[in-house]
Design a protein around this motif. Structure first.
Motif, PDB file in Angstrom:
ATOM      1  N   CYS A  78      36.199  28.483  34.168  1.00  0.00           N
ATOM      2  CA  CYS A  78      36.099  29.899  34.544  1.00  0.00           C
ATOM      3  C   CYS A  78      37.277  30.674  33.961  1.00  0.00           C
ATOM      4  O   CYS A  78      38.426  30.342  34.222  1.00  0.00           O
ATOM      5  CB  CYS A  78      36.059  30.069  36.060  1.00  0.00           C
ATOM      6  SG  CYS A  78      36.044  31.820  36.518  1.00  0.00           S
ATOM      7  N   SER A  80      38.059  33.738  34.658  1.00  0.00           N
ATOM      8  CA  SER A  80      38.707  34.573  35.678  1.00  0.00           C
ATOM      9  C   SER A  80      39.569  33.732  36.604  1.00  0.00           C
ATOM     10  O   SER A  80      40.716  34.060  36.869  1.00  0.00           O
ATOM     11  CB  SER A  80      37.661  35.327  36.497  1.00  0.00           C
ATOM     12  OG  SER A  80      36.852  36.090  35.645  1.00  0.00           O
ATOM     13  N   CYS A  81      39.006  32.637  37.118  1.00  0.00           N
ATOM     14  CA  CYS A  81      39.773  31.756  38.010  1.00  0.00           C
ATOM     15  C   CYS A  81      40.797  30.945  37.216  1.00  0.00           C
ATOM     16  O   CYS A  81      41.742  30.433  37.787  1.00  0.00           O
ATOM     17  CB  CYS A  81      38.854  30.769  38.724  1.00  0.00           C
ATOM     18  SG  CYS A  81      37.609  31.505  39.779  1.00  0.00           S
ATOM     19  N   ARG A  85      35.193  25.070  37.153  1.00  0.00           N
ATOM     20  CA  ARG A  85      34.285  25.456  38.235  1.00  0.00           C
ATOM     21  C   ARG A  85      32.881  24.949  37.930  1.00  0.00           C
ATOM     22  O   ARG A  85      32.495  24.871  36.759  1.00  0.00           O
ATOM     23  CB  ARG A  85      34.186  26.981  38.351  1.00  0.00           C
ATOM     24  CG  ARG A  85      35.471  27.690  38.674  1.00  0.00           C
ATOM     25  CD  ARG A  85      35.915  27.417  40.080  1.00  0.00           C
ATOM     26  NE  ARG A  85      37.047  28.269  40.430  1.00  0.00           N
ATOM     27  CZ  ARG A  85      37.989  27.905  41.289  1.00  0.00           C
ATOM     28  NH1 ARG A  85      37.942  26.730  41.866  1.00  0.00           N
ATOM     29  NH2 ARG A  85      38.974  28.722  41.575  1.00  0.00           N
ATOM     30  N   CYS A 108      30.469  31.641  37.512  1.00  0.00           N
ATOM     31  CA  CYS A 108      31.362  30.905  38.395  1.00  0.00           C
ATOM     32  C   CYS A 108      30.852  30.956  39.837  1.00  0.00           C
ATOM     33  O   CYS A 108      30.530  32.028  40.342  1.00  0.00           O
ATOM     34  CB  CYS A 108      32.747  31.520  38.287  1.00  0.00           C
ATOM     35  SG  CYS A 108      33.914  30.858  39.459  1.00  0.00           S
ATOM     36  N   CYS A 111      33.898  33.032  41.862  1.00  0.00           N
ATOM     37  CA  CYS A 111      34.191  34.454  41.652  1.00  0.00           C
ATOM     38  C   CYS A 111      33.035  35.214  41.001  1.00  0.00           C
ATOM     39  O   CYS A 111      33.075  36.433  40.907  1.00  0.00           O
ATOM     40  CB  CYS A 111      35.460  34.620  40.817  1.00  0.00           C
ATOM     41  SG  CYS A 111      35.233  34.247  39.074  1.00  0.00           S
TER      42      CYS A 111
HETATM   43 ZN   LIG Z   1      35.784  31.995  38.796  1.00  0.00          ZN
END
Ligand SMILES: [Zn+2]
Length: 141
Positions: A78, A80-81, A85, A108, A111
């Motif tokens: 991911c 963003s994370c 994921r 994800c 998120c």
């Molecule tokens: Zn994420």
């Protein structure tokens, strides 16, 4: 394994065209366009398309960091994370990058952002046993 160029030559406050990025980093414009497909932000409001130096530095740093992450067979990475994921519903789109490399893209489960995994096209059948994969064409008119 592909090594991402160092971003030291990139100035955070400057904007670059795709050919300028390729020249400064010593890579091909195709590579830079691939990065756009992997999440590098490109300002497409006007031509030429521009990439903000700061975005590029962060993208390259993230890619270098993400290279070190080991993914389990049922995980994508991911953006963003910044962590491995599972994609939502174990669903992924397969986007062919080259004759031998594909990218799996999912959402994800934590998120809802985009998660990715580059795989060898030969490994696709193995991943198809884990993920519900839809194949997509990359090149459009
Ligand atoms: Zn994420």
């Amino acid at each position: 394994m592909y090594k991402y160029p160092k971003s030291k030559k990139i100035k955070a406050a400057r904007s670059y065209t795709i050919p300028e990025v390729a020249e400064v980093l010593g890579c091909s414009t195709r590579t830079v366009r691939n990065w756009a497909g992997m999440g590098l932000r490109v300002l497409t409001g006007n031509r030429p398309y521009l990439i903000v130096g700061d975005d590029l530095k962060k993208f390259l740093a993230d890619q270098s960091a993400s290279k070190k992450v080991k993914l389990a067979p049922n995980e994508l990475y991911c953006l963003s994370c910044k962590a491995p994921r599972q994609p939502l519903g174990l669903m992924a789109d397969e986007i062919r990058q080259t004759a031998t490399i594909s990218r799996l893209v999912g959402l994800c489960e934590v998120c809802g952002g985009t998660c990715n995994r580059m795989i060898s096209a030969r490994a696709l059948p193995e991943f198809a046993r884990i993920f519900d994969i839809a194949s997509k064409q990359t090149l459009t008119a």
